[in-house]
Motif scaffolding. Sequence first.
Motif, short mmCIF file in Angstrom:
data_model
loop_
_atom_site.label_atom_id
_atom_site.label_comp_id
_atom_site.label_asym_id
_atom_site.label_seq_id
_atom_site.Cartn_x
_atom_site.Cartn_y
_atom_site.Cartn_z
N ALA A 1 0.76 -1.04 -0.06
CA ALA A 1 -0.17 0.13 0.40
C ALA A 1 0.90 1.56 0.38
CB ALA A 1 -0.97 -0.34 1.36
N ASN A 2 1.87 1.28 0.57
CA ASN A 2 2.84 2.24 0.88
C ASN A 2 3.58 2.60 -0.49
OD1 ASN A 2 2.59 2.32 3.63
ND2 ASN A 2 4.61 1.59 3.88
N VAL A 3 3.70 1.58 -1.01
CA VAL A 3 4.27 2.07 -2.69
C VAL A 3 2.83 2.52 -3.65
CG1 VAL A 3 5.21 1.00 -4.90
CG2 VAL A 3 6.45 -0.36 -2.44
N MET A 4 2.10 1.56 -3.54
CA MET A 4 0.23 2.13 -4.61
C MET A 4 0.37 3.40 -4.34
SD MET A 4 0.35 -0.35 -5.97
CE MET A 4 1.82 -1.29 -5.70
N VAL B 1 -5.80 0.15 -1.63
CA VAL B 1 -5.89 -0.89 -1.70
C VAL B 1 -6.77 -2.15 -0.87
CG1 VAL B 1 -4.44 -3.13 -0.22
CG2 VAL B 1 -3.12 -1.41 -1.55
N TYR B 2 -6.88 -3.01 -1.42
CA TYR B 2 -8.66 -3.53 -0.63
C TYR B 2 -7.94 -4.83 -0.94
CZ TYR B 2 -10.85 0.66 -2.60
OH TYR B 2 -11.16 2.20 -3.17
N MET B 3 -8.96 -5.86 -0.33
CA MET B 3 -8.86 -6.80 0.31
C MET B 3 -9.89 -8.22 -0.44
SD MET B 3 -7.22 -8.48 3.73
CE MET B 3 -5.66 -7.28 4.17
N SER B 4 -9.80 -9.28 -0.95
CA SER B 4 -10.88 -9.98 -0.71
C SER B 4 -10.51 -11.39 0.12
CB SER B 4 -10.35 -11.12 -1.78
OG SER B 4 -10.64 -10.63 -3.03
N PRO C 1 -3.76 3.34 6.30
CA PRO C 1 -4.68 4.67 6.60
C PRO C 1 -6.23 5.03 5.69
CG PRO C 1 -2.37 4.59 7.34
CD PRO C 1 -2.55 3.98 6.97
N ASP C 2 -5.06 4.27 4.84
CA ASP C 2 -6.47 4.90 3.77
C ASP C 2 -6.68 3.26 3.26
OD1 ASP C 2 -4.35 3.64 2.43
OD2 ASP C 2 -4.01 5.13 0.72
N PHE C 3 -7.07 2.06 3.92
CA PHE C 3 -7.48 1.35 3.32
C PHE C 3 -8.84 1.32 2.46
CE2 PHE C 3 -9.62 -2.71 4.35
CZ PHE C 3 -9.23 -3.90 3.64
N HIS D 1 -15.12 4.49 9.17
CA HIS D 1 -13.33 4.26 7.86
C HIS D 1 -14.24 5.12 6.93
CE1 HIS D 1 -11.06 2.66 11.35
NE2 HIS D 1 -11.91 1.88 11.43
N ASP D 2 -13.26 5.43 5.87
CA ASP D 2 -13.36 5.17 4.12
C ASP D 2 -13.87 4.62 4.03
OD1 ASP D 2 -14.44 6.75 1.84
OD2 ASP D 2 -11.88 7.98 1.71
N GLY D 3 -14.79 3.39 3.76
CA GLY D 3 -14.18 1.81 2.99
C GLY D 3 -15.40 1.71 2.33
N ILE D 4 -15.67 0.46 1.52
CA ILE D 4 -16.75 0.12 1.00
C ILE D 4 -16.48 -1.75 1.09
CG2 ILE D 4 -16.87 2.43 -0.62
CD1 ILE D 4 -15.58 0.56 -2.74
#
Lengths: 701, 701
Positions: free
Chosen positions: A230-233, A240-243, A281-283, A319-322
């Motif tokens: 995520a740091n690279v992205m 970054v999202y996760m299955s 933090p921005d997951f 959190h700002d996630g979906i």
Amino acid sequence: MSFRSLFFFVLFCTLAHRGLADDGYRLWLKYDQVRDAGQRKAYQKQANFIAVPSGSPVLQAAGRELQNGLQGLLGQSVPMVGEGKGSKGGIVLSVAANPELGQEGYRVSTQGGNVVVMGATDKGVLYGAFALLRHLQTGQSISAVNLNSKPRIEYRFLNHWDNPNGTVERGYAGSSIWKWQELPEVIDPRYQDYARANASIGINGVVFNNVNASARFLTAEYLQKVAALANVMRPYGIRVYMSVLWAAPKVIGGLQTSDPLDPQVRRWWTAKTDEIYKVIPDFGGFLVKANSEGEPGPQDYGRNHADGANMLAEALGQHDGIVIWRAFVYKANSNGDRFKEAFQEFQPLDGKFAKKVLVQVKNGPIDFQAREPFHPLFGAMPKTPLVLEVQLTQEYLGFATHLVYLAPLIKECLEADTYAKGPGSTVAKVVDGTIDNHAISGIAGVANIGSDRNWTGHPVSQANWYSYGRLAWDHTLTSQALAEEWTKMTLTQEPKAVSTITDLLTKSRDIYVRYTTPLGLHHIMGQSIHYGPEPWLEKSARPDWTSIYYHKADAVGLGFNRTATGSNALGLYAPQVQKQWGDPATCPPNYLLWFHHVPWTQTLSTGQTLWNELTTRYYTGADSVLWMQQQWAQVQPALDAELHADVASRLRIQYREALWWRDACVLYFQQYAKQPLPPTLTPPSRPLAEIKQLVDIYQLR
Amino acid sequence: MSFRSLFFFVLFCTLAHRGLADDGYRLWLKYDQVRDAGQRKAYQKQANFIAVPSGSPVLQAAGRELQNGLQGLLGQSVPMVGEGKGSKGGIVLSVAANPELGQEGYRVSTQGGNVVVMGATDKGVLYGAFALLRHLQTGQSISAVNLNSKPRIEYRFLNHWDNPNGTVERGYAGSSIWKWQELPEVIDPRYQDYARANASIGINGVVFNNVNASARFLTAEYLQKVAALANVMRPYGIRVYMSVLWAAPKVIGGLQTSDPLDPQVRRWWTAKTDEIYKVIPDFGGFLVKANSEGEPGPQDYGRNHADGANMLAEALGQHDGIVIWRAFVYKANSNGDRFKEAFQEFQPLDGKFAKKVLVQVKNGPIDFQAREPFHPLFGAMPKTPLVLEVQLTQEYLGFATHLVYLAPLIKECLEADTYAKGPGSTVAKVVDGTIDNHAISGIAGVANIGSDRNWTGHPVSQANWYSYGRLAWDHTLTSQALAEEWTKMTLTQEPKAVSTITDLLTKSRDIYVRYTTPLGLHHIMGQSIHYGPEPWLEKSARPDWTSIYYHKADAVGLGFNRTATGSNALGLYAPQVQKQWGDPATCPPNYLLWFHHVPWTQTLSTGQTLWNELTTRYYTGADSVLWMQQQWAQVQPALDAELHADVASRLRIQYREALWWRDACVLYFQQYAKQPLPPTLTPPSRPLAEIKQLVDIYQLR
């Protein structure tokens, strides 16, 4: 030897010795020097400096990319300066509030002697920088540059089906580029190049792990690894999202259940989500494949998909996630029509999903076939934002040995009319949220990326990654324009070659359909591996994993009757669609056998009988690969030799395999049609038994 | 800017822009320009031309390699001429009958003002060309060059455990480099670079496919693919062999049996072999894993290994091919000592094998552990040529995250004394055939090569491929000399850095043993994946797949009693070996727990109790990784930055994992020893349960 000639000699040797044939690694971000000296000079005049205001790493990435790109394109080093106030003849990055640009849009224009790359956010500037580079890479004038764009879809995903052991499910370009075992310590330089490539086409979300998910990724051990990626992205505007594995609370949480209504389970997910946001933090959120093909899910506890998705939405809290919940489901033991199952399970849940939930629907109702009608869920769930899922990895489209440009496939789906709110209710408008006024919208491409040096195995498959990203940003772009853009950036700018390649790409998908599954045939490929033809497949672990389930060839005819007299899957569509597709005479020939069991002797709208039309398509499809070879041979002088030879050799395989498909299907269906081939076609020289043996070989362990 | 400064600027930009950090692809064949101007000049004087007599593609490959290498090393183009008669100051390739050189030996010397690379065959010249390049790459004087060498072992193999689907069994460097699906049409340029690398170290035989073999490779379809690769290998003196599935006559031949004594089966193999030689005229022969770990074999029909091997030898008939039959077998349901099983099955067959058969024996009796005593079959089968099989892929030696240089492991086995014909009967002399006067001899390395850009994952693992090849050619070379050679060719020539790296490499395997399996512990790693520690593993599909089967920790002590009071596996060795190893006081501490169940409180030959010695080794082993990090940090200025950073990050993982091993084993064994750590050691800060959880994570799907 003069110093001048020594110079060119050593330069030549350096390049030659280093083996700098084009190995495809640089994708469309080649930044090779502009050949037209006049144009290069014009660009150089406008590239005296790059002014990068202090700001986030995203802005710095934009500046670095411009500097790197211009150095290549112009053959000169361009200094980066802080603000560049008062100076002229440079490129100025500028972040300025501008409601028209939205969160990610940009405007690139000439102002006060500078080219100003403007965005309302740092991300907007980043996308603008790539747009400017693309503008130069495709040889357009810089003097009155005026680029304005913002994305039509908010969440633009790549989904990797990559496993923790390094394999890629349905990957045909080597192993996974994600080296989980070596993370978080080893940061492969490739990760950054991956991020650059995605940012350049506007992709802003990635899921690294397979939807058939391992619980590993939710452990503290693996979160550190994901965080390192995520740091690279992050500097490239990518979240970054996760299955997630539905059974994680049991598998790694020590709980007795994964019931979404169980308070302990809910607490576990909330705590786990908080833990994730501490390290990332921005997951972005969760992607879920549940109760599908053996994966666990809320139905294991008598709950439905909405119960599951809403529980995860609740866990995301502030959190700002979906949550992206996949609709690709079919029952463990089906005796109905698989075409209808996702609809039957999901459509009744419309309106039941929490605000943060999006439902991800494949472009068609079965599974990424070479051609499918659009999925009937599009237009049928107005209260739910639907993410369109398309497959870039060529699971059913020839792996890495068939040149198939997929933009036409994606566009065909996007432009299909659902009639949900009357004519013009295209899938695109459902997905971008305009028809139903959704606040969020998304699109996902299943990645075709692997560890192969050129990322995608077949060099031209890069165009599928590229055009997917560009369409995700703006679905009104045409397949042809994107093919041309990609070709100019990646292969050559020689005008005749560009036009030849663009034409070849644009026609390639129809050609593939012709020699594999013409007239709406589907799912008749090799068992399990999905390679090669196997229309004779009668038995499998499930009836809907066979071929005969789908083509239903018999003495009378061919095709799956999905009208009211059959499975009535057609009844899932809007009446206007039903009307057109329900009558064999008005149903587009490309979808015919998707919906009708057509007699072999029936005359089609094309004027030929089914048998003659079918066999003619198989033959002309295979012949068209020879045409592709000829077209490709013509562009040889304009292309890098190694890259040209690579594609040429793959086209030779493609022809061999096209004949394999043609002969297999023609001979197999002939057993039912009991007719000779039309007199213009030369019968296959090998018997069906020989082809079956060939298929068997590729299915040996 | 002057033209001169422009020159260097553009050169710099070219290199910088192309991202020419050292990505490891070029292996030890870097051919970077010689930095010492004086030496470069001396080399240049002797490189006015390369005279290549007309001859086979092998000679042409030698000439091309010299031309390419010299261009890089000297920064000048060296012309290739036909004969170069009368000219001086060049390099002359020469094929001339010379019994002293044998079939593959070479002599490189100065004659008449030229450097003459002489061989009795084209292959000898090829090896001589690489020897000359190595001579220059390692910075040695060319004026009185005098290199003489011929291989001590005839068949020098790489065995790939690569599967047709692109995965590599126990591969840790990406996927397979062999793209079966794309062959025979697509010839990846990498194939030739692979051949070059192998030829440069003298490897002359390769097996592309896993010993757990697919029958695919014996079909006409796949033989075309193998033949295409054989065409790439041939100019580099490399012959192609094939792993075969014993059941092939049933699986693809349509027979009812694979009984080696069945006439139909015999005819099938003979016909198949003839078919292979038609498409690959210099095919090398067959490699067989039979009746081992679930693979089919002659025992399925009541026949023995010799029956099977001899049948294949018969099928080879007049063709110039051999059969390599693996001795890595253990019964499906063992209750004995796995240590003894290969011996028990194979030793009685000595003298029963046909002339063309070699038996391939792993270096140790169990399975490629970090340290094993030599396999008791060495010295016990005087009538059978034995191929030594070593594993370059680090299945049990830290995958791609531990820096472990394997030459010391290989040398330890080669130099072990079997006493078969009295003192000095080393394994090396058994393998090279000198002790028993065998006409043929062989050695095999299980490849550590994958699709990763740098071939081997860990950059330093390249040294294992390199040193294996060099030892296969000449087993008298020292680990240290080879480490130095590889370092100079691959990493740096700065003398202090070379010596630091050589020292680090040479010590690395002992360090790895210390923090994982000191004092002769073995097979206590993570289940199935063989990653991380799992000494607590009590149950598996077989008892001899657990850890407790091997370490036998109890309240009394630790270790496997293989003396006469135990399994008596020790009785398989020569009396002299039994005498030394049979007494705990004289048994080398490194082998102690291989043969003895030693009380925790027993004072060892080291002067410490078992418990204190064991724990001290675990701690000093882990601490030594910090030392490795320090050493590596010191050489930073002398190395390419990207490559240095890569290894530095892997050393960070190595330390993390060394602590994992240390803590796991110390805490686990402490449960039995019931003693505190020696006062100088700080107890692990985490409980055993936490480490077990960590191990579990890596074993999740």
